[in-house]
Design an enzyme around this catalytic site. Structure first.
Site, PDB file in Angstrom:
ATOM      1  N   GLY A 147     -25.579  55.394  85.607  1.00 48.22           N
ATOM      2  CA  GLY A 147     -25.834  56.677  86.242  1.00 48.22           C
ATOM      3  C   GLY A 147     -25.471  57.820  85.313  1.00 48.22           C
ATOM      4  O   GLY A 147     -25.833  57.840  84.138  1.00 48.22           O
ATOM      5  N   THR A 184     -28.320  50.289  86.525  1.00 45.82           N
ATOM      6  CA  THR A 184     -29.416  50.355  85.570  1.00 45.82           C
ATOM      7  C   THR A 184     -29.175  49.219  84.598  1.00 45.82           C
ATOM      8  O   THR A 184     -28.134  48.587  84.642  1.00 45.82           O
ATOM      9  CB  THR A 184     -29.382  51.741  84.874  1.00 45.82           C
ATOM     10  OG1 THR A 184     -29.527  52.752  85.869  1.00 45.82           O
ATOM     11  CG2 THR A 184     -30.459  51.906  83.839  1.00 45.82           C
ATOM     12  N   THR A 218     -34.578  50.674  85.204  1.00 45.56           N
ATOM     13  CA  THR A 218     -33.739  50.812  86.395  1.00 45.56           C
ATOM     14  C   THR A 218     -34.522  50.800  87.694  1.00 45.56           C
ATOM     15  O   THR A 218     -35.722  51.062  87.715  1.00 45.56           O
ATOM     16  CB  THR A 218     -32.931  52.131  86.315  1.00 45.56           C
ATOM     17  OG1 THR A 218     -31.990  52.183  87.377  1.00 45.56           O
ATOM     18  CG2 THR A 218     -33.849  53.336  86.381  1.00 45.56           C
ATOM     19  N   ARG A 268     -41.077  56.360  83.430  1.00 45.96           N
ATOM     20  CA  ARG A 268     -40.288  56.817  84.568  1.00 45.96           C
ATOM     21  C   ARG A 268     -41.171  56.877  85.816  1.00 45.96           C
ATOM     22  O   ARG A 268     -42.362  57.180  85.735  1.00 45.96           O
ATOM     23  CB  ARG A 268     -39.749  58.214  84.245  1.00 45.96           C
ATOM     24  CG  ARG A 268     -38.870  58.872  85.311  1.00 45.96           C
ATOM     25  CD  ARG A 268     -37.569  58.195  85.404  1.00 45.96           C
ATOM     26  NE  ARG A 268     -36.545  59.042  86.049  1.00 45.96           N
ATOM     27  CZ  ARG A 268     -35.522  58.559  86.709  1.00 45.96           C
ATOM     28  NH1 ARG A 268     -35.356  57.249  86.832  1.00 45.96           N
ATOM     29  NH2 ARG A 268     -34.616  59.365  87.227  1.00 45.96           N
ATOM     30  N   SER A 282     -33.475  62.109  84.623  1.00 49.00           N
ATOM     31  CA  SER A 282     -32.714  60.867  84.457  1.00 49.00           C
ATOM     32  C   SER A 282     -31.579  61.066  83.472  1.00 49.00           C
ATOM     33  O   SER A 282     -31.603  61.975  82.646  1.00 49.00           O
ATOM     34  CB  SER A 282     -33.655  59.772  83.935  1.00 49.00           C
ATOM     35  OG  SER A 282     -32.938  58.615  83.564  1.00 49.00           O
ATOM     36  N   SER A 283     -30.590  60.170  83.554  1.00 44.98           N
ATOM     37  CA  SER A 283     -29.502  60.141  82.571  1.00 44.98           C
ATOM     38  C   SER A 283     -29.665  59.014  81.557  1.00 44.98           C
ATOM     39  O   SER A 283     -28.833  58.864  80.661  1.00 44.98           O
ATOM     40  CB  SER A 283     -28.146  59.973  83.279  1.00 44.98           C
ATOM     41  OG  SER A 283     -27.873  61.071  84.103  1.00 44.98           O
ATOM     42  N   ASN A 332     -32.652  52.541  89.929  1.00 45.47           N
ATOM     43  CA  ASN A 332     -31.728  53.625  90.257  1.00 45.47           C
ATOM     44  C   ASN A 332     -30.471  53.073  90.906  1.00 45.47           C
ATOM     45  O   ASN A 332     -29.549  52.675  90.206  1.00 45.47           O
ATOM     46  CB  ASN A 332     -32.354  54.705  91.122  1.00 45.47           C
ATOM     47  CG  ASN A 332     -31.532  55.991  91.093  1.00 45.47           C
ATOM     48  OD1 ASN A 332     -30.928  56.307  90.070  1.00 45.47           O
ATOM     49  ND2 ASN A 332     -31.507  56.729  92.174  1.00 45.47           N
TER      50      ASN A 332
END
Length: 567
Positions: A469, A376, A394, A103, A447-448, A396
């Site tokens: 998302g 993503t 991703t 990340r 993050s998801s 984003n």
């Protein structure tokens, strides 16, 4: 005797006709790509082909991951990247599991209130568009971490196909052409020069990525440091700072991807291995599935009134907890064991009623004593040795910050928007955040992304993940339920219409097709608000299912250009 024979024949004919009519009326089953040994499912055919070529060459799932992700950076710049980050969950052929967090991180010069004006209000688009929106990229370091631990083929073999693809060029699909056209107005706002994507690109045109090919060649020849310390780093930092951004060479030099312990939990006789914080996916899905577990949801029926009610209420509570408790575990203490415990989740569901909806305004996070975009991309890989990976990467937002480093050939992310710029104020996906996800130097934003692997009877069962998302979590969860509880094959499970609830805003988002007016009316009678008008798709799941006969079935989402390939 003749009469008896005639009567019997007539009965057989009637039964036969009835059987034929049933078969004719029954919708034909959709089956995904079936293979014997190994498979890659990704957002683009080019990337899946490259990953499979590595597997055929004798590489393992991790080798194929590196090749696939680099190919996506070329073929799918909408989200594939070397200027962003991601997460990967793995299961080796001997049952060992793990997770990698690559990340992005906040720059050293980042601060808690950096997106607020003098009145304490959020400055429009500052965290989403342009150089101030960029987090320190993690993809390249992440891929080298994977290679150091699991790689078997020479790294040059893994990156060369992406280099060749960049020089050769990628044929634009209709969906890709539409996306480029949609976001072109933003490219000129984020950059100080005209970029490659501002040309009048149409479907079936070929885009060649010469500068990206050269960046990849530098990585091939000089390793990860060419990105974090070498010429690419210089090009990246100089351009960001020219545009007013705050990322420095020191930020790049200090970046490190981290191996994490995945979130592991059971749902009935399944073992689910999913991403841990700073991803919220594993914890949220543990909460949702454990809230559903006491009920016989298979009896309720797929996307029935009761199933949607139950799932919605479980999602509502999980996302409320997400907003309060979750963030970067290197900065905040997260009560993971409590959050995913059956006792705590039963307490959270205690006020659930079949008669009416719980309103989100009356529901906050749970009390503990003591205390993500459709922009993503996900890919799943299983190799012939029995290793499996699930990875989500991703920028984003679509094309990230829209900042394009022309001399290096790639977009940079806008992950800084995934922090809570202001407590209680929604980000671009409508997610509410709190102090746990406040901005701090070198902190990773929540993050998801939910790369997930599922075991059944101690064997690999499925690899699943999605972009989308905040809807990533629920897309993954529904796909698992579609297969396990409702008996669909993997391609069917991926194709089925999806819905989503995330606590706030307080409505069920539904895809525009697949839900009857009667069902929607019945939900509204119970107090649920439905959002369908502005919804196009929810998630783009790419998944692999291991069938009882040992074959692999790919589920490649029709909502994109996604493709399953194997052998």
């Amino acid at each position: 005797m003749k009469k008896i024979v005639i009567i019997l024949c007539a009965l057989v004919l009637v039964v036969s006709c009835k059987s034929t009519n049933i078969q004719n009326n029954k919708k034909a089953k959709t089956i995904g790509v079936l293979v014997d040994s190994a498979m890659v499912v990704s957002a683009r055919e080019e990337a899946s082909k490259i990953g499979v070529a590595i597997l055929k060459k004798g590489g393992n799932a991790f080798d194929a991951m590196i090749a696939t992700e680099l190919a996506l950076a070329v073929a799918y710049p909408f989200a594939g990247n070397i200027g962003g980050g991601g997460f990967m969950v793995y299961r080796t052929n001997d049952g060992k599991t793990g997770a990698l967090d690559y990340r992005e991180k906040a720059p050293l010069a980042a601060s808690k209130n950096m997106y607020l004006n003098e009145n304490g209000d959020i400055i429009f688009q500052k965290s989403t568009l342009g150089a101030m929106a960029i987090g320190v990229p993690g993809t390249v370091d992440g891929l080298f971490k994977v290679y150091e631990k699991f790689g078997t083929l020479p790294f040059s073999d893994l990156i060369q196909p992406a280099i060749d693809l960049a020089y050769k060029g990628v044929i634009i699909t209709e969906k890709q052409a539409d996306r480029i056209k949609k976001y072109q107005p933003y490219f000129s706002k984020a950059n100080d020069t005209t970029i490659l994507y501002e040309a009048n690109w149409k479907a079936n045109d070929t885009i060649k990525y010469i500068q990206l090919a050269k960046s990849l060649e530098r990585i091939r020849d000089n390793g990860r440091d060419s990105f974090y310390k070498g010429k690419t780093a210089e090009l990246l930092v100089n351009y960001i700072q020219k545009l007013g951004g705050i990322i420095t060479k020191e930020d790049l030099e200090k970046y490190e991807a981290k191996w994490r312990k995945p979130i592991e939990f059971t749902y009935k006789d399944l073992k689910i291995i999913s991403m841990s914080p700073p991803s919220s996916g594993g914890i949220c899905n543990a909460q949702i599935l454990k809230a559903i577990e006491p009920f016989n949801i298979a009896e309720f029926g797929h996307n029935s009134l009761k199933s949607i009610q139950l799932i919605t209420e479980a999602e509502r509570r999980a996302y409320a907890d997400r907003s309060f408790y979750l963030g970067d575990p290197d900065f905040v203490k997260i009560p993971i064991d409590t959050l995913i415990s059956s006792k705590y989740i039963q307490q959270r569901m205690a006020n659930f009623s079949w008669k009416k909806a719980t309103t989100s305004s009356t529901l906050k996070h749970g009390k503990i004593i003591g205390y993500e975009s459709d922009e993503t991309t996900h890919y799943s890989i299983v190799d012939s040795f029995g290793n499996s990976i699930s990875a989500t990467t991703t920028l984003n937002g679509a094309y990230g910050s829209k900042v394009f480093v022309s001399e290096a050939g790639f977009f940079l992310n806008n992950e800084m928007d995934d922090f809570s710029a202001k407590s209680g104020t929604p980000n671009m996906f409508g997610l509410i955040g709190a102090e746990a996800n406040a901005i701090a130097p070198e902190k990773r934003m929540l993050s998801s992304m939910t790369p997930t692997i599922v075991e059944k009877n101690n064997q690999f069962y499925m690899s699943v993940g999605s972009p989308g998302g905040s809807t990533i979590i629920t897309s993954v969860m529904q796909t698992i339920l579609n297969v396990y509880e409702f008996g669909f094959g993997m391609q069917e499970a991926v194709n089925l219409p999806r819905f989503h609830h995330q606590w706030l805003p307080d409505f069920i988002t539904m895809e525009p097709k697949g839900f009857t007016p009667k069902l929607i009316k019945n939900l509204e009678k119970k107090g649920y608000k439905i959002q369908q008008e502005n919804t196009t798709i929810i998630g783009k799941v790419d998944a692999i299912l291991r069938l009882p006969n040992g074959k692999l079935e790919g589920g490649a989402d029709y909502r994109g250009d996604d493709t399953a390939i194997g052998f």
